[in-house]
Design a protein around this motif. Structure first.
Motif, PDB file in Angstrom:
ATOM      1  N   MET A   3       0.796  -1.074  -0.008  1.00  0.00           N
ATOM      2  CA  MET A   3      -0.010  -0.070  -0.122  1.00  0.00           C
ATOM      3  C   MET A   3       1.018   1.302   0.000  1.00  0.00           C
ATOM      4  O   MET A   3       1.880   1.115   0.916  1.00  0.00           O
ATOM      5  CB  MET A   3      -1.025   0.039   1.083  1.00  0.00           C
ATOM      6  N   GLY A   4       0.313   2.167  -0.783  1.00  0.00           N
ATOM      7  CA  GLY A   4       1.112   3.494  -0.675  1.00  0.00           C
ATOM      8  C   GLY A   4       0.296   4.648  -0.363  1.00  0.00           C
ATOM      9  O   GLY A   4      -0.725   4.604  -0.420  1.00  0.00           O
ATOM     10  N   ILE A   5       0.918   5.481   0.568  1.00  0.00           N
ATOM     11  CA  ILE A   5       0.315   6.797   1.085  1.00  0.00           C
ATOM     12  C   ILE A   5       1.049   8.072   0.142  1.00  0.00           C
ATOM     13  O   ILE A   5       2.135   8.279   0.667  1.00  0.00           O
ATOM     14  CB  ILE A   5       0.634   6.918   2.279  1.00  0.00           C
ATOM     15  N   SER A   6       0.291   8.651  -0.515  1.00  0.00           N
ATOM     16  CA  SER A   6       1.095  10.015  -1.005  1.00  0.00           C
ATOM     17  C   SER A   6       0.701  11.031   0.014  1.00  0.00           C
ATOM     18  O   SER A   6      -0.019  10.938   0.817  1.00  0.00           O
ATOM     19  CB  SER A   6       0.273  10.528  -2.289  1.00  0.00           C
ATOM     20  N   SER A  35       9.865  14.516   0.394  1.00  0.00           N
ATOM     21  CA  SER A  35      10.860  14.280   1.353  1.00  0.00           C
ATOM     22  C   SER A  35      10.758  13.052   1.844  1.00  0.00           C
ATOM     23  O   SER A  35      10.438  12.829   3.165  1.00  0.00           O
ATOM     24  CB  SER A  35      10.692  15.433   2.311  1.00  0.00           C
ATOM     25  N   PRO A  36      11.069  12.137   1.169  1.00  0.00           N
ATOM     26  CA  PRO A  36      10.861  10.670   1.466  1.00  0.00           C
ATOM     27  C   PRO A  36      11.834  10.114   2.904  1.00  0.00           C
ATOM     28  O   PRO A  36      11.586   9.373   3.605  1.00  0.00           O
ATOM     29  CB  PRO A  36      11.298   9.703   0.227  1.00  0.00           C
ATOM     30  N   ASP A  37      12.655  11.261   3.119  1.00  0.00           N
ATOM     31  CA  ASP A  37      13.809  10.819   4.238  1.00  0.00           C
ATOM     32  C   ASP A  37      12.902  11.169   5.454  1.00  0.00           C
ATOM     33  O   ASP A  37      13.239  10.697   6.645  1.00  0.00           O
ATOM     34  CB  ASP A  37      15.119  11.849   4.319  1.00  0.00           C
ATOM     35  N   ARG A  46       9.586   6.576  -0.520  1.00  0.00           N
ATOM     36  CA  ARG A  46       9.713   6.802  -2.009  1.00  0.00           C
ATOM     37  C   ARG A  46       9.777   8.229  -2.343  1.00  0.00           C
ATOM     38  O   ARG A  46       8.719   8.911  -1.837  1.00  0.00           O
ATOM     39  CB  ARG A  46       9.033   5.905  -2.796  1.00  0.00           C
ATOM     40  N   LEU A  47      10.629   8.789  -3.172  1.00  0.00           N
ATOM     41  CA  LEU A  47      10.466  10.012  -3.896  1.00  0.00           C
ATOM     42  C   LEU A  47       9.136  10.049  -4.695  1.00  0.00           C
ATOM     43  O   LEU A  47       8.964   9.042  -5.830  1.00  0.00           O
ATOM     44  CB  LEU A  47      11.747  10.346  -4.501  1.00  0.00           C
TER      45      LEU A  47
END
Length: 282
Positions: A3-6, A35-37, A46-47
């Motif tokens: 699953m991805g969360i933008s 700011s994936p960091d 992930r960027l």
């Protein structure tokens, strides 16, 4: 399931990631952000930048489900364009189920109206995604708590009319989004995330008086007075325009809707405006 969360480094995105981590289930969670960091473990950063479409294919690759959270860009027309591009990129990447955070009262509108963002995104999602779910949010209780605190020194809260709103906590909306992402049977559904009660302007002032321990009245003003006060407070013109639009939507009744969708999706009762305000001033 992956699953991805933008918008994963924003307040709502972080809250959704926290809910997913606490619920477990062995799923792989990806936080997509400029700011994936800043994405915290156990989620993987992930960027992914809506304004840099070339970053989106890699950001969405391999995802089964994706939650799209609109950016904070207030420039008219921008967020609608961003979300259309993100939806297209997700579909091209093979994401099978897209979830969209939208807003209560969404209807056909054109820029510069605030509703254009959500109408554009909802319609494109419905036409494009293999499976989709829309979670329309009511106005955030935390935002109103902040407004109350800033206005309390004047002894009055103001509005453009009765302003009946079912304020919802950001954390409760995040819990509902997490529940929908993890659950089944939500394809093709449009949910309305609300708090436990519709609160009028006068009821808002009465609640604030009790929580803050000082008398506060409620005064109806016109749009020119609202804009003048916001400008005098030092807010930029684009923010003044957005706030005026939101307040007009309050009066129109866009947020005068009450559901049990938060509890159904999250498994818990939503917090009231009183609880959120009390926590903010504690």
């Amino acid at each position: 399931m992956k699953m991805g969360i933008s918008g994963a480094s924003g307040q709502l995105g972080q809250a959704v990631l926290k809910e997913l981590a606490e619920r477990g289930g062995g799923h792989e969670i990806v936080g997509i952000s400029r700011s994936p960091d800043k994405v915290r473990s156990p989620a993987k950063g992930r960027l992914g930048d809506f304004d840099a479409p070339q970053t989106l294919p890699a950001a969405f690759a391999g995802l089964d489900r994706l939650l799209l959270i609109p950016s904070a860009d207030l420039e008219p027309g921008v967020r609608g364009r961003q979300l259309r591009g993100a939806i297209d990129a997700a579909v091209a990447a093979g994401v099978q189920h897209l979830f969209l955070v939208s807003v209560a009262g969404t209807r056909k509108a054109e820029a510069p109206a605030l509703a254009e963002t959500f109408w554009t995104a909802e319609q494109h999602l419905i036409r494009t995604a293999p499976r989709w779910t829309i979670l329309r949010m009511n106005y955030f209780a935390e935002s109103m708590a902040q407004e109350i605190q800033m206005s309390a020194a004047m002894g009055v809260l103001t509005g453009l009319g009765e302003e009946r709103v079912a304020y919802v906590s950001r954390d409760d909306l995040a819990a509902a989004a997490a529940g929908a992402l993890l659950g089944e049977g939500h394809a093709g559904a449009i949910y309305n995330g609300t708090g436990p009660a519709v609160v009028s302007g006068e009821e808002r002032a009465r609640t604030a008086s009790q929580v803050l321990g000082k008398p506060l009245g409620y005064v109806v003003i016109d749009e020119a007075q609202l804009r003048g006060g916001l400008t005098q407070a030092g807010l930029p013109e684009i923010v003044v325009d957005v706030m005026a639009d939101i307040k007009k939507n309050f009066v129109r009744g866009d947020f005068d809707v009450l559901t049990t969708d938060i509890e159904r999706l999250s498994g818990r009762s939503p917090k009231s405006l009183r609880e959120i305000l009390a926590a903010a001033v504690a």
